[in-house]
Motif scaffolding. Structure first.
Motif, PDB file in Angstrom:
ATOM      1  N   VAL A   1       0.825  -1.208   0.000  1.00  0.00           N
ATOM      2  CA  VAL A   1       0.000   0.000   0.000  1.00  0.00           C
ATOM      3  C   VAL A   1       0.859   1.258   0.000  1.00  0.00           C
ATOM      4  O   VAL A   1       0.564   2.234  -0.706  1.00  0.00           O
ATOM      5  N   ASP A   2       1.923   1.267   0.792  1.00  0.00           N
ATOM      6  CA  ASP A   2       2.744   2.472   0.882  1.00  0.00           C
ATOM      7  C   ASP A   2       3.434   2.789  -0.439  1.00  0.00           C
ATOM      8  O   ASP A   2       3.565   3.961  -0.828  1.00  0.00           O
ATOM      9  N   LEU A   3       3.852   1.757  -1.166  1.00  0.00           N
ATOM     10  CA  LEU A   3       4.526   1.989  -2.438  1.00  0.00           C
ATOM     11  C   LEU A   3       3.538   2.454  -3.509  1.00  0.00           C
ATOM     12  O   LEU A   3       3.880   3.296  -4.362  1.00  0.00           O
TER      13      LEU A   3
ATOM     14  N   ALA B   1      11.625   5.188  -1.547  1.00  0.00           N
ATOM     15  CA  ALA B   1      11.619   4.070  -2.495  1.00  0.00           C
ATOM     16  C   ALA B   1      12.877   3.213  -2.344  1.00  0.00           C
ATOM     17  O   ALA B   1      12.805   1.971  -2.367  1.00  0.00           O
ATOM     18  N   ILE B   2      14.028   3.853  -2.175  1.00  0.00           N
ATOM     19  CA  ILE B   2      15.274   3.091  -2.011  1.00  0.00           C
ATOM     20  C   ILE B   2      15.289   2.340  -0.681  1.00  0.00           C
ATOM     21  O   ILE B   2      15.714   1.178  -0.607  1.00  0.00           O
ATOM     22  N   VAL B   3      14.817   2.984   0.379  1.00  0.00           N
ATOM     23  CA  VAL B   3      14.754   2.308   1.689  1.00  0.00           C
ATOM     24  C   VAL B   3      13.810   1.112   1.612  1.00  0.00           C
ATOM     25  O   VAL B   3      14.084   0.049   2.191  1.00  0.00           O
ATOM     26  N   ALA B   4      12.697   1.242   0.894  1.00  0.00           N
ATOM     27  CA  ALA B   4      11.769   0.124   0.732  1.00  0.00           C
ATOM     28  C   ALA B   4      12.422  -1.039  -0.001  1.00  0.00           C
ATOM     29  O   ALA B   4      12.155  -2.208   0.301  1.00  0.00           O
TER      30      ALA B   4
ATOM     31  N   VAL C   1      12.491   6.485  -8.040  1.00  0.00           N
ATOM     32  CA  VAL C   1      11.281   5.934  -7.425  1.00  0.00           C
ATOM     33  C   VAL C   1      10.847   4.663  -8.140  1.00  0.00           C
ATOM     34  O   VAL C   1      10.468   3.671  -7.495  1.00  0.00           O
ATOM     35  N   GLY C   2      10.891   4.669  -9.463  1.00  0.00           N
ATOM     36  CA  GLY C   2      10.497   3.473 -10.204  1.00  0.00           C
ATOM     37  C   GLY C   2      11.359   2.276  -9.867  1.00  0.00           C
ATOM     38  O   GLY C   2      10.849   1.161  -9.645  1.00  0.00           O
ATOM     39  N   PHE C   3      12.675   2.491  -9.807  1.00  0.00           N
ATOM     40  CA  PHE C   3      13.576   1.395  -9.446  1.00  0.00           C
ATOM     41  C   PHE C   3      13.287   0.879  -8.037  1.00  0.00           C
ATOM     42  O   PHE C   3      13.170  -0.332  -7.808  1.00  0.00           O
ATOM     43  N   GLY C   4      13.166   1.794  -7.079  1.00  0.00           N
ATOM     44  CA  GLY C   4      12.940   1.383  -5.701  1.00  0.00           C
ATOM     45  C   GLY C   4      11.616   0.686  -5.505  1.00  0.00           C
ATOM     46  O   GLY C   4      11.526  -0.315  -4.765  1.00  0.00           O
ATOM     47  N   VAL C   5      10.552   1.167  -6.157  1.00  0.00           N
ATOM     48  CA  VAL C   5       9.233   0.557  -5.992  1.00  0.00           C
ATOM     49  C   VAL C   5       9.201  -0.854  -6.579  1.00  0.00           C
ATOM     50  O   VAL C   5       8.662  -1.788  -5.967  1.00  0.00           O
ATOM     51  N   VAL C   6       9.777  -1.029  -7.749  1.00  0.00           N
ATOM     52  CA  VAL C   6       9.773  -2.359  -8.381  1.00  0.00           C
ATOM     53  C   VAL C   6      10.581  -3.354  -7.551  1.00  0.00           C
ATOM     54  O   VAL C   6      10.108  -4.465  -7.229  1.00  0.00           O
ATOM     55  N   VAL C   7      11.796  -2.974  -7.193  1.00  0.00           N
ATOM     56  CA  VAL C   7      12.644  -3.894  -6.412  1.00  0.00           C
ATOM     57  C   VAL C   7      12.040  -4.137  -5.036  1.00  0.00           C
ATOM     58  O   VAL C   7      11.983  -5.276  -4.553  1.00  0.00           O
ATOM     59  N   GLY C   8      11.574  -3.067  -4.366  1.00  0.00           N
ATOM     60  CA  GLY C   8      10.990  -3.229  -3.043  1.00  0.00           C
ATOM     61  C   GLY C   8       9.727  -4.060  -3.062  1.00  0.00           C
ATOM     62  O   GLY C   8       9.508  -4.901  -2.165  1.00  0.00           O
ATOM     63  N   GLY C   9       8.851  -3.858  -4.072  1.00  0.00           N
ATOM     64  CA  GLY C   9       7.628  -4.649  -4.164  1.00  0.00           C
ATOM     65  C   GLY C   9       7.910  -6.119  -4.390  1.00  0.00           C
ATOM     66  O   GLY C   9       7.281  -6.992  -3.772  1.00  0.00           O
ATOM     67  N   VAL C  10       8.859  -6.432  -5.267  1.00  0.00           N
ATOM     68  CA  VAL C  10       9.204  -7.841  -5.530  1.00  0.00           C
ATOM     69  C   VAL C  10       9.807  -8.486  -4.293  1.00  0.00           C
ATOM     70  O   VAL C  10       9.463  -9.634  -3.941  1.00  0.00           O
ATOM     71  N   ARG C  11      10.690  -7.794  -3.614  1.00  0.00           N
ATOM     72  CA  ARG C  11      11.320  -8.367  -2.422  1.00  0.00           C
ATOM     73  C   ARG C  11      10.306  -8.609  -1.310  1.00  0.00           C
ATOM     74  O   ARG C  11      10.411  -9.597  -0.579  1.00  0.00           O
ATOM     75  N   ARG C  12       9.317  -7.762  -1.177  1.00  0.00           N
ATOM     76  CA  ARG C  12       8.286  -8.002  -0.161  1.00  0.00           C
ATOM     77  C   ARG C  12       7.457  -9.232  -0.497  1.00  0.00           C
ATOM     78  O   ARG C  12       7.139 -10.038   0.385  1.00  0.00           O
TER      79      ARG C  12
ATOM     80  N   PHE D   1       7.077  -5.900   5.625  1.00  0.00           N
ATOM     81  CA  PHE D   1       6.716  -4.614   6.211  1.00  0.00           C
ATOM     82  C   PHE D   1       5.357  -4.199   5.658  1.00  0.00           C
ATOM     83  O   PHE D   1       5.147  -4.156   4.445  1.00  0.00           O
ATOM     84  N   ASP D   2       4.445  -3.883   6.552  1.00  0.00           N
ATOM     85  CA  ASP D   2       3.093  -3.522   6.165  1.00  0.00           C
ATOM     86  C   ASP D   2       2.663  -2.308   6.971  1.00  0.00           C
ATOM     87  O   ASP D   2       2.455  -2.408   8.189  1.00  0.00           O
TER      88      ASP D   2
END
Length: 355
Positions: A20-22, A61-64, A136-147, A156-157
């Motif tokens: 949701v946050d992303l 995005a990078i932290v995510a 932001v695009g890089f961080g959101v894609v990588v962070g979403g896949v890793r979650r 993390f939710d």
């Protein structure tokens, strides 16, 4: 099972999978981009929206992407112990995640600015927005896949954090943690405010006009500036004007020769006026010949570079750039008189008498 219960479970199962946050982060970046690009919302509104866009979104995005899991106690034997800033834990607490997002953004944006400059890309609104979108695009894609690769109980939710009891939420019951959290938030707000105020200042504007005065030697190359000339004698000069603004504009170069005393213009003669439309990041090379129409010592040959419509009075206050060249101009009559005197005084051969 009722329709309401089915819908509730469907929503909950969807929220368990969707970060949701992303999603909210991408939505905000899209909104902020539209507002900034369209210059909508007024000066104060754009100031706030742009500050969050530049100094928070990329870092979050990078932290995510780096920390997709939720924090947990290091001591597995203390399951009931609430997580806090003062207790040993792995992962990032919500407070730490927000603060680190700001710190990472402040670090990334200057690095990207340097990279764009090295690549020859001008720092404009469009290039900054493109850099933010790339991060932001890089961080959101990588962070979403890793979650999604983690078990649901370890992801993390933010919704789970929001539903936690008071003694387990952002402001835990630990007094030390509460104080540290408040101080951390104040520090982030103060740093964000000071950084955005600095960027909002006129000295940070990336739109400007550059101009330079060059000379030409007899063989067509660049030579030294003339200092002693004769009234009416042609002088080959070159003015270069570069448009670093975000849109094309009409430029006018107004050339004058002036007699100045202590900053006060005592006399001024117009010499040349030339206009040219210059595109973004383009350079106008104005190759011309100037003939000083005024004689005197320490005269000032001045070039006023005007962007846009030419005002009724062209001076230092109405021109965008001003170029100066000091000249000592000898009167043309004096020069001719000196040449005639030299010719009269030229010795002639005396015939030798014959013997």
């Amino acid at each position: 099972m009722s329709v309401t219960e089915t819908a509730r479970r469907l929503v909950e199962s969807t929220l368990d999978v969707v970060p949701v946050d992303l999603v909210a982060l991408v939505a905000y970046v899209a909104f902020a981009t539209a507002a900034v690009a369209g210059d909508v919302g007024g000066e104060v509104g754009l100031f706030v929206v742009g500050s969050i866009l530049v100094f928070f979104a990329p870092g979050y995005a990078i932290v995510a992407a780096l920390f997709p899991d939720r924090p947990r106690n290091r001591d597995e034997g203390e399951k009931s112990r609430a997580l806090s800033l003062s207790s040993a834990h792995d992962g990032l607490l919500p407070q730490e995640r927000l603060a680190l997002a700001f710190g990472v953004s402040v670090t990334l944006i200057p690095l990207f600015a340097v990279a764009l400059g090295a690549a020859g890309v001008q720092l404009t609104t469009e290039s900054v927005l493109a850099a933010v979108w790339a991060i932001v695009g890089f961080g959101v894609v990588v962070g979403g896949v890793r979650r999604l690769l983690l078990p649901s109980r370890e992801r993390f939710d933010p919704l789970t954090v929001a539903r936690q009891p008071r003694n387990e939420g952002v402001f835990a019951g630990d007094a030390v943690t509460n104080v540290l959290t408040v101080c951390l938030c104040l520090a982030v707000v103060a740093a964000l405010g000071s950084a955005t105020v600095a960027l909002a200042g006129p000295q940070q504007s990336m739109s400007y006009t550059s101009a330079s005065l060059l000379t030409k030697s007899g063989d067509g190359g660049l030579g030294g500036y003339p200092t002693n000339v004769t009234q009416g004698q042609p002088q080959q000069l070159v003015v270069e004007v570069t448009n670093h603004h975000e849109e094309a504009a009409n430029y006018t170069v107004v050339t004058k020769i002036q007699r100045v005393d202590g900053g006060t213009v005592l006399a001024s003669n117009d010499l040349l006026t030339q206009s040219q439309r210059v595109g973004v990041n383009e350079t106008w090379t104005y190759d011309h010949t100037v003939r000083p129409s005024m004689a005197g010592q320490d005269l000032r040959l001045v070039y006023y570079v005007v962007r846009g419509p030419v005002p009724d009075s062209v001076n230092e206050n109405t021109a965008e750039r001003v170029l100066y060249l000091r000249l000592d101009v000898t009167p043309a009559d004096s020069s001719q008189t000196a040449q005639s005197t030299n010719a009269t005084q030229t010795p002639t051969a005396t015939p030798t008498p014959s013997q």
